[in-house]
Design a protein around this motif. Structure first.
Motif, PDB file in Angstrom:
ATOM      1  N   GLY A 101     -18.667  -1.273  28.468  1.00 37.70           N
ATOM      2  CA  GLY A 101     -17.570  -0.873  27.439  1.00 37.70           C
ATOM      3  C   GLY A 101     -17.741   0.363  27.184  1.00 37.70           C
ATOM      4  N   PRO A 102     -16.860   0.941  25.911  1.00 32.97           N
ATOM      5  CA  PRO A 102     -16.480   2.061  25.585  1.00 32.97           C
ATOM      6  C   PRO A 102     -17.938   2.954  24.969  1.00 32.97           C
ATOM      7  CG  PRO A 102     -15.551   0.870  24.004  1.00 32.97           C
ATOM      8  CD  PRO A 102     -15.962  -0.268  25.255  1.00 32.97           C
ATOM      9  N   GLY A 103     -18.813   2.125  24.563  1.00 31.14           N
ATOM     10  CA  GLY A 103     -20.067   2.510  24.093  1.00 31.14           C
ATOM     11  C   GLY A 103     -21.106   2.769  25.131  1.00 31.14           C
ATOM     12  N   GLY A 104     -21.008   2.154  26.240  1.00 33.05           N
ATOM     13  CA  GLY A 104     -21.859   1.935  27.352  1.00 33.05           C
ATOM     14  C   GLY A 104     -22.134   0.474  27.832  1.00 33.05           C
ATOM     15  N   GLU A 105     -23.294   0.492  28.276  1.00 23.43           N
ATOM     16  CA  GLU A 105     -23.616  -0.733  29.222  1.00 23.43           C
ATOM     17  C   GLU A 105     -24.105  -1.849  28.168  1.00 23.43           C
ATOM     18  OE1 GLU A 105     -24.801  -0.942  33.397  1.00 23.43           O
ATOM     19  OE2 GLU A 105     -26.744  -1.209  32.479  1.00 23.43           O
ATOM     20  N   ILE A 106     -23.970  -3.046  28.104  1.00 26.94           N
ATOM     21  CA  ILE A 106     -24.520  -4.143  27.549  1.00 26.94           C
ATOM     22  C   ILE A 106     -25.304  -5.001  28.725  1.00 26.94           C
ATOM     23  CG2 ILE A 106     -24.427  -6.434  26.139  1.00 26.94           C
ATOM     24  CD1 ILE A 106     -21.912  -4.958  24.927  1.00 26.94           C
ATOM     25  N   ASP A 107     -26.607  -4.958  28.562  1.00 21.89           N
ATOM     26  CA  ASP A 107     -27.364  -5.850  29.775  1.00 21.89           C
ATOM     27  C   ASP A 107     -26.966  -7.103  29.964  1.00 21.89           C
ATOM     28  OD1 ASP A 107     -28.884  -3.173  30.108  1.00 21.89           O
ATOM     29  OD2 ASP A 107     -30.376  -3.983  28.746  1.00 21.89           O
ATOM     30  N   LEU A 108     -26.655  -8.039  28.916  1.00 26.42           N
ATOM     31  CA  LEU A 108     -26.386  -9.422  29.263  1.00 26.42           C
ATOM     32  C   LEU A 108     -25.625  -9.727  28.019  1.00 26.42           C
ATOM     33  CD1 LEU A 108     -29.851 -11.002  29.845  1.00 26.42           C
ATOM     34  CD2 LEU A 108     -27.894 -10.517  31.477  1.00 26.42           C
ATOM     35  N   ILE A 109     -24.629 -10.601  28.397  1.00 26.75           N
ATOM     36  CA  ILE A 109     -23.788 -11.166  27.287  1.00 26.75           C
ATOM     37  C   ILE A 109     -24.038 -12.764  27.387  1.00 26.75           C
ATOM     38  CG2 ILE A 109     -21.620 -11.563  26.389  1.00 26.75           C
ATOM     39  CD1 ILE A 109     -20.966  -8.713  27.449  1.00 26.75           C
ATOM     40  N   VAL A 110     -24.505 -13.364  26.620  1.00 30.37           N
ATOM     41  CA  VAL A 110     -24.680 -14.740  26.483  1.00 30.37           C
ATOM     42  C   VAL A 110     -23.793 -15.579  25.668  1.00 30.37           C
ATOM     43  CG1 VAL A 110     -26.654 -16.360  26.103  1.00 30.37           C
ATOM     44  CG2 VAL A 110     -27.335 -14.334  27.262  1.00 30.37           C
ATOM     45  N   ARG A 111     -23.455 -16.986  25.794  1.00 28.99           N
ATOM     46  CA  ARG A 111     -22.783 -17.708  24.991  1.00 28.99           C
ATOM     47  C   ARG A 111     -23.783 -18.622  24.322  1.00 28.99           C
ATOM     48  NH1 ARG A 111     -18.304 -18.670  23.055  1.00 28.99           N
ATOM     49  NH2 ARG A 111     -16.950 -17.551  24.580  1.00 28.99           N
ATOM     50  N   GLU A 112     -23.805 -19.122  23.043  1.00 26.36           N
ATOM     51  CA  GLU A 112     -24.699 -19.952  22.449  1.00 26.36           C
ATOM     52  C   GLU A 112     -23.746 -20.482  21.531  1.00 26.36           C
ATOM     53  OE1 GLU A 112     -28.870 -18.612  20.750  1.00 26.36           O
ATOM     54  OE2 GLU A 112     -27.385 -18.425  19.046  1.00 26.36           O
ATOM     55  N   GLY A 113     -23.143 -21.627  21.922  1.00 28.58           N
ATOM     56  CA  GLY A 113     -22.000 -22.393  21.114  1.00 28.58           C
ATOM     57  C   GLY A 113     -20.971 -21.531  21.227  1.00 28.58           C
ATOM     58  N   ARG A 136     -29.093   5.438  17.896  1.00 25.55           N
ATOM     59  CA  ARG A 136     -28.026   5.748  18.774  1.00 25.55           C
ATOM     60  C   ARG A 136     -27.470   4.813  19.756  1.00 25.55           C
ATOM     61  NH1 ARG A 136     -28.639  11.208  20.867  1.00 25.55           N
ATOM     62  NH2 ARG A 136     -26.398  10.952  21.494  1.00 25.55           N
ATOM     63  N   GLN A 137     -28.688   4.200  20.170  1.00 22.96           N
ATOM     64  CA  GLN A 137     -28.143   3.173  21.608  1.00 22.96           C
ATOM     65  C   GLN A 137     -27.801   1.959  20.933  1.00 22.96           C
ATOM     66  OE1 GLN A 137     -31.607   1.961  23.763  1.00 22.96           O
ATOM     67  NE2 GLN A 137     -30.302   1.451  25.300  1.00 22.96           N
ATOM     68  N   MET A 138     -28.259   1.438  19.770  1.00 21.66           N
ATOM     69  CA  MET A 138     -27.825   0.398  18.989  1.00 21.66           C
ATOM     70  C   MET A 138     -26.298   0.573  18.716  1.00 21.66           C
ATOM     71  SD  MET A 138     -30.724  -0.886  16.507  1.00 21.66           S
ATOM     72  CE  MET A 138     -32.181  -0.089  16.354  1.00 21.66           C
ATOM     73  N   ASP A 139     -25.995   1.517  18.080  1.00 18.71           N
ATOM     74  CA  ASP A 139     -24.802   1.989  17.855  1.00 18.71           C
ATOM     75  C   ASP A 139     -23.632   1.983  19.114  1.00 18.71           C
ATOM     76  OD1 ASP A 139     -25.336   2.183  15.242  1.00 18.71           O
ATOM     77  OD2 ASP A 139     -25.500   4.481  15.302  1.00 18.71           O
ATOM     78  N   ARG A 140     -24.198   2.543  19.959  1.00 17.46           N
ATOM     79  CA  ARG A 140     -23.181   2.466  21.236  1.00 17.46           C
ATOM     80  C   ARG A 140     -23.137   0.953  21.869  1.00 17.46           C
ATOM     81  NH1 ARG A 140     -26.461   6.849  22.918  1.00 17.46           N
ATOM     82  NH2 ARG A 140     -27.582   5.617  24.384  1.00 17.46           N
ATOM     83  N   ARG A 142     -20.634  -0.526  19.640  1.00 17.80           N
ATOM     84  CA  ARG A 142     -19.175  -0.371  19.839  1.00 17.80           C
ATOM     85  C   ARG A 142     -18.737  -1.199  21.155  1.00 17.80           C
ATOM     86  NH1 ARG A 142     -20.625   4.641  18.799  1.00 17.80           N
ATOM     87  NH2 ARG A 142     -21.176   5.257  21.090  1.00 17.80           N
ATOM     88  N   SER A 143     -19.464  -1.287  22.223  1.00 13.12           N
ATOM     89  CA  SER A 143     -18.812  -1.933  23.525  1.00 13.12           C
ATOM     90  C   SER A 143     -18.833  -3.486  23.203  1.00 13.12           C
ATOM     91  CB  SER A 143     -20.041  -1.714  24.603  1.00 13.12           C
ATOM     92  OG  SER A 143     -20.050  -0.400  24.898  1.00 13.12           O
ATOM     93  N   ALA A 144     -19.821  -4.054  22.290  1.00  8.84           N
ATOM     94  CA  ALA A 144     -19.563  -5.497  21.841  1.00  8.84           C
ATOM     95  C   ALA A 144     -18.385  -5.699  21.124  1.00  8.84           C
ATOM     96  CB  ALA A 144     -20.731  -5.788  20.931  1.00  8.84           C
ATOM     97  N   GLU A 145     -17.955  -4.848  20.254  1.00  8.88           N
ATOM     98  CA  GLU A 145     -16.770  -5.001  19.479  1.00  8.88           C
ATOM     99  C   GLU A 145     -15.474  -4.841  20.503  1.00  8.88           C
ATOM    100  OE1 GLU A 145     -16.971  -1.645  16.844  1.00  8.88           O
ATOM    101  OE2 GLU A 145     -18.301  -2.740  15.262  1.00  8.88           O
ATOM    102  N   ALA A 146     -15.598  -3.988  21.566  1.00  6.40           N
ATOM    103  CA  ALA A 146     -14.555  -4.192  22.668  1.00  6.40           C
ATOM    104  C   ALA A 146     -14.530  -5.310  23.449  1.00  6.40           C
ATOM    105  CB  ALA A 146     -14.908  -2.780  23.582  1.00  6.40           C
ATOM    106  N   ALA A 151     -31.809  -8.360  16.282  1.00  7.15           N
ATOM    107  CA  ALA A 151     -32.778  -7.102  16.200  1.00  7.15           C
ATOM    108  C   ALA A 151     -32.176  -5.949  15.691  1.00  7.15           C
ATOM    109  CB  ALA A 151     -33.278  -7.010  17.698  1.00  7.15           C
ATOM    110  N   PHE A 152     -30.707  -6.055  15.586  1.00  8.95           N
ATOM    111  CA  PHE A 152     -29.873  -4.927  14.994  1.00  8.95           C
ATOM    112  C   PHE A 152     -30.001  -4.813  13.670  1.00  8.95           C
ATOM    113  CE2 PHE A 152     -27.771  -3.456  19.214  1.00  8.95           C
ATOM    114  CZ  PHE A 152     -29.035  -3.527  19.951  1.00  8.95           C
ATOM    115  N   ASP A 153     -30.276  -6.088  13.044  1.00  6.90           N
ATOM    116  CA  ASP A 153     -29.971  -6.268  11.596  1.00  6.90           C
ATOM    117  C   ASP A 153     -30.828  -5.027  10.621  1.00  6.90           C
ATOM    118  OD1 ASP A 153     -28.124  -7.852  11.766  1.00  6.90           O
ATOM    119  OD2 ASP A 153     -29.166  -9.628  10.861  1.00  6.90           O
ATOM    120  N   GLY A 154     -30.154  -4.345   9.613  1.00  5.74           N
ATOM    121  CA  GLY A 154     -31.079  -3.630   8.844  1.00  5.74           C
ATOM    122  C   GLY A 154     -31.660  -2.452   9.436  1.00  5.74           C
ATOM    123  N   GLY A 155     -31.234  -1.993  10.750  1.00  4.67           N
ATOM    124  CA  GLY A 155     -31.875  -1.004  11.659  1.00  4.67           C
ATOM    125  C   GLY A 155     -30.873   0.162  11.061  1.00  4.67           C
TER     126      GLY A 155
END
Length: 127
Positions: A44-56, A80-84, A87-91, A123-127
Motif C-alpha cells: 500500500g502507500p505506506g509500505g508492505e503489510i505482511d499478512l491480512i487476515v479475516r476474523e469474522g 515509524r513502521q507502525m505508522d506506515r 497508512r497502508s491498512a487504511e488504503a 499490538a499498536f494500541d497506545g504505542g
C-alpha cells in the motif's frame, strides 16, 4: 558501479528466506483457528503489510517479526513502521464495502529461533 559484498548479499537472502518461513508459520497459526488469510505481502502507500487476515467481520493486519528470541523480535518494530502499516491498512480498507468503517486490528506476530509463534493482538494500541 558498486556491488554488494557477497556476505551481505547472502545474509540478506537468508534473512528474506527466514522471513518467508516465519510468515508461512504465522499464516498457518491463524488458519488453524479458522481465520482466512486474505493477502500476503500486500503493498500500500505506506509500505508492505505482511499478512491480512479475516476474523469474522474484522480485518487483522499482521506484522511478522522473526528473531532468535521473542524479545529481540519485538524490538524490531518501531513507531515509524507502525505508522506506515496503518497508512497502508487504511488504503486497503478503502477498497472494502464498509470503507473506513471496516473493523480492524493490528497484530504483531513473533517467531523465535525455534519456530514458535506468539501473537500480540492489538499490538499498536497506545504505542
Amino acid at each position: 558501479m558498486t556491488h554488494a559484498h557477497p556476505h551481505r548479499v547472502e545474509r540478506g537472502s537468508r534473512a528474506r528466506l527466514s522471513g518467508l518461513a516465519a510468515e508461512e508459520s504465522v499464516a498457518r497459526h491463524y488458519a488453524r483457528s479458522g481465520r482466512a488469510v486474505l493477502a500476503w505481502r500486500w503493498r500500500g502507500p505506506g509500505g508492505e503489510i505482511d499478512l491480512i487476515v479475516r476474523e469474522g467481520a474484522r480485518l487483522v493486519f499482521v506484522e511478522v517479526k522473526a528473531s532468535r528470541s521473542f524479545e529481540a523480535a519485538t524490538a524490531q518494530l518501531g513507531r515509524r513502521q507502525m505508522d506506515r502499516i496503518c497508512r497502508s491498512a487504511e488504503a486497503y480498507c478503502g477498497e472494502m464495502p464498509d470503507g473506513a468503517l471496516t473493523e480492524m486490528r493490528f497484530d504483531l506476530a513473533l517467531v523465535d529461533g525455534q519456530g514458535e509463534v506468539r501473537v500480540i493482538e492489538n499490538a499498536f494500541d497506545g504505542g
